[in-house]
Scaffold this active site. Structure first.
Site, PDB file in Angstrom:
ATOM      1  N   ARG A   6      17.202   6.050  26.826  1.00  0.00           N
ATOM      2  CA  ARG A   6      16.960   6.446  28.220  1.00  0.00           C
ATOM      3  C   ARG A   6      15.892   7.546  28.275  1.00  0.00           C
ATOM      4  O   ARG A   6      15.154   7.666  29.237  1.00  0.00           O
ATOM      5  CB  ARG A   6      18.266   6.918  28.881  1.00  0.00           C
ATOM      6  CG  ARG A   6      19.356   5.850  28.891  1.00  0.00           C
ATOM      7  CD  ARG A   6      20.684   6.414  29.329  1.00  0.00           C
ATOM      8  NE  ARG A   6      21.116   7.527  28.481  1.00  0.00           N
ATOM      9  CZ  ARG A   6      22.163   8.312  28.752  1.00  0.00           C
ATOM     10  NH1 ARG A   6      22.879   8.112  29.836  1.00  0.00           N
ATOM     11  NH2 ARG A   6      22.487   9.281  27.918  1.00  0.00           N
ATOM     12  N   ASP A  42      18.552  13.753  29.377  1.00  0.00           N
ATOM     13  CA  ASP A  42      18.234  14.917  30.219  1.00  0.00           C
ATOM     14  C   ASP A  42      17.039  15.720  29.726  1.00  0.00           C
ATOM     15  O   ASP A  42      16.644  16.695  30.370  1.00  0.00           O
ATOM     16  CB  ASP A  42      19.460  15.833  30.313  1.00  0.00           C
ATOM     17  CG  ASP A  42      20.632  15.142  30.978  1.00  0.00           C
ATOM     18  OD1 ASP A  42      20.401  14.429  31.967  1.00  0.00           O
ATOM     19  OD2 ASP A  42      21.768  15.291  30.509  1.00  0.00           O
ATOM     20  N   HIS A  73      26.978  18.343  30.565  1.00  0.00           N
ATOM     21  CA  HIS A  73      26.893  16.935  30.997  1.00  0.00           C
ATOM     22  C   HIS A  73      25.698  16.800  31.948  1.00  0.00           C
ATOM     23  O   HIS A  73      24.584  17.128  31.567  1.00  0.00           O
ATOM     24  CB  HIS A  73      28.249  16.566  31.620  1.00  0.00           C
ATOM     25  CG  HIS A  73      28.475  15.112  31.871  1.00  0.00           C
ATOM     26  ND1 HIS A  73      27.720  14.121  31.305  1.00  0.00           N
ATOM     27  CD2 HIS A  73      29.394  14.463  32.660  1.00  0.00           C
ATOM     28  CE1 HIS A  73      28.155  12.938  31.720  1.00  0.00           C
ATOM     29  NE2 HIS A  73      29.167  13.115  32.554  1.00  0.00           N
ATOM     30  N   SER A 114      32.091  12.242  33.253  1.00  0.00           N
ATOM     31  CA  SER A 114      32.130  11.810  34.662  1.00  0.00           C
ATOM     32  C   SER A 114      32.833  10.461  34.807  1.00  0.00           C
ATOM     33  O   SER A 114      33.631  10.261  35.734  1.00  0.00           O
ATOM     34  CB  SER A 114      30.718  11.742  35.254  1.00  0.00           C
ATOM     35  OG  SER A 114      29.853  10.993  34.413  1.00  0.00           O
ATOM     36  N   HIS A 120      23.923  14.893  21.273  1.00  0.00           N
ATOM     37  CA  HIS A 120      24.788  13.955  22.002  1.00  0.00           C
ATOM     38  C   HIS A 120      26.103  13.780  21.252  1.00  0.00           C
ATOM     39  O   HIS A 120      26.127  13.846  20.020  1.00  0.00           O
ATOM     40  CB  HIS A 120      24.110  12.589  22.193  1.00  0.00           C
ATOM     41  CG  HIS A 120      24.711  11.804  23.304  1.00  0.00           C
ATOM     42  ND1 HIS A 120      25.782  10.965  23.121  1.00  0.00           N
ATOM     43  CD2 HIS A 120      24.427  11.774  24.629  1.00  0.00           C
ATOM     44  CE1 HIS A 120      26.108  10.431  24.277  1.00  0.00           C
ATOM     45  NE2 HIS A 120      25.309  10.901  25.211  1.00  0.00           N
TER      46      HIS A 120
END
Ligand code: CMX
Length: 437
Positions: free
Chosen positions: A325, A371, A270, A240, A316
């Site tokens: 995160r 995610d 993504h 992105s 990843h």
């Protein structure tokens, strides 16, 4: 305005630093490119420059040098909760300096002033078939704001290169100010009615919580702040950010560019992985009627892998450890709702899935990424329309990519144009014969 003055003072110094590097070391080799990288999505090829953030494979993201926990600890906390002001994070990303509370609040105020959304955007969203994916609606709305671009207007009036960053900053502030309202409108169209915006009294996170009408507005406002902050930036090479950077390198403005960036975010490898991640967790819950045993979960994981699918939220391209995160969201969930069955499943998945992925032997990183759990936290607060989650990611990611955008224009970064080769040319190089383009 603090932000503007700070950038105006810094930009000449950074221009000189970049110019000096090129002037004195133009031919220095920074990296080489292997065949496997050409065919492997350019993983690890060091060919971009940004000072906004850096992902260390063994440590995770640093936003302007700060780890995720440091970012949360050092930024000024919102008066309306326990998490930092999102405006403070934006100041940090743009300037590289930790803001005072006053500086963070100035950004919040600036966003409020710029948050009005032209009515035709709402009309357009109402006219799009209701079963359209929210990311399509979000991307279209961002593109439809383009006629308001200050950069576009000034460029066509004949602006000097020296000044590009100023309308770029105007557009960046306008876009980031309007995104929560657009996202909330899409949510309300598709799922439920929220409240009118009230940015005069509520900060970026709290106003978003009110606009989407969650029940626990104070609790969700903190999650929204945390969510937008941790999703803001992840270097320049992720799809992105890189798409936005590439598109805006043509000097099309941030509205064209971020609409494209959102389309990249919408892919399941993504940003859409947060939707897929929750889908997978709910699949586990529904199959076993709650939290499964370790063995049941192992088997379920193998079933997914044997069906040729990935485990969403794991792996990843850069990271080689559990994503900080992910860890910060897990900590948040443990502190606020440890008994939530989906959180318990997510914890068990964290315990079981990495070993299965190691056993399978394909993924270079068997650990969770951002995610793997973000959907479960949203679900806890009643955000059940989970095709909306990537829109939330998009509100956060805008903070990082627009900060990069302002700096790219400030440093007059050129049109991006890597070179491609044909397969015969590569074969020719391998065979060490005379190769012509
Ligand atoms: N489940 C199963 N297999 C996986 C896997 C996972 N979670 N992660 C990687 N693999 C597989 C890859 O599909 C690849 O298989 P093939 O050799 O058959 O093509 C192999 O392991 C090697 O992949 P890799 O080098 O470890 O990973 P990549 O850099 O190619 O891809 C990523 C990274 C994130 C796309 C991948 O790990 C993945 O698909 N994860 C699941 C989707 C996901 O969570 N995406 C979100 C990432 C964060 C974000 O951008 O939002």
């Amino acid at each position: 305005m603090f932000l503007y003055d700070n950038l105006k003072a810094q930009i000449p110094l950074w221009r000189e630093r970049a110019a000096k590097l090129v002037r004195e070391h133009a031919d220095m080799v920074i990296d080489t490119v292997k065949m496997s990288q050409i065919y492997g999505g350019m993983r690890g090829v060091r060919s971009l420059v940004t000072d906004i953030s850096f992902v260390d494979p063994a440590e995770g993201i640093r936003l302007r040098g700060l780890t995720v926990p440091q970012t949360i600890d050092f930024l000024p906390t919102s008066d309306q909760g326990t998490m930092p002001y999102v405006g403070g994070l934006y100041y940090l990303l743009l300037t590289g300096e930790i803001p005072s509370k006053e500086q963070a609040e100035e950004i919040e105020l600036e966003w409020c002033k710029r948050s009005d959304i032209p009515p035709y955007i709402f009309q357009m969203l109402r006219d799009i078939p209701r079963d359209t994916h929210p990311m399509v609606m979000f991307s279209q709305a961002v593109l439809a704001l383009q006629p308001y671009s200050a950069f576009y207007k000034r460029y066509h009036e004949g602006m000097s290169k020296e000044d590009y960053w100023e309308p770029a900053l105007e557009d960046a502030l306008d876009l980031t100010a309007k995104l929560p309202g657009i996202a909330a409108y899409i949510y309300n169209l598709k799922y439920k009615e929220g409240q009118e915006p009230d940015c005069a009294n509520l900060d970026y996170g709290a106003n978003f919580a009110a606009m989407i009408g969650v029940e626990d507005q104070i609790g969700y406002a903190d999650l929204a702040r945390l969510y937008f902050i941790i999703h803001s930036d992840h270097e320049l090479g992720n799809a992105s950010a890189h798409t936005t950077h590439l598109v805006s390198s043509t000097l099309s403005d941030i509205f064209y560019a971020y609409s494209a960036g959102l389309n990249a975010l919408a892919g399941p490898l993504h940003g859409l992985a947060n939707q897929k991640g929750l889908d997978w967790l709910l699949g586990v819950r529904d199959k076993f009627g709650g939290v499964p045993t370790r063995n049941q979960l192992r088997e379920y994981t193998w079933e997914t892998l044997n069906a040729g699918q990935v485990i969403p939220g794991y792996g990843h391209a850069v990271l080689r450890v559990p994503d900080p995160r992910f860890m910060v969201q897990l900590r948040y969930a443990r502190e606020h709702f440890p008994e939530d069955p989906l959180i318990k499943i997510a914890e068990l998945v964290f315990d079981v899935v990495p070993d299965v992925l190691i056993e399978q032997g394909k993924a270079k990183n068997p650990a969770p990424n951002v995610d793997a759990i973000s959907g479960a936290l949203q679900y806890h607060y009643g955000i059940e329309g989970f095709d909306f989650y990537t829109v939330l990611f998009g509100v956060g990611r805008a903070l990082g990519v627009t900060a990069n955008y302002v700096w790219a224009r400030a440093l007059n970064q050129p049109l991006e144009r890597p070179k491609s080769l044909t397969t015969p040319m590569l074969e020719c190089l391998v065979n060490d014969t005379d190769c012509k383009e």
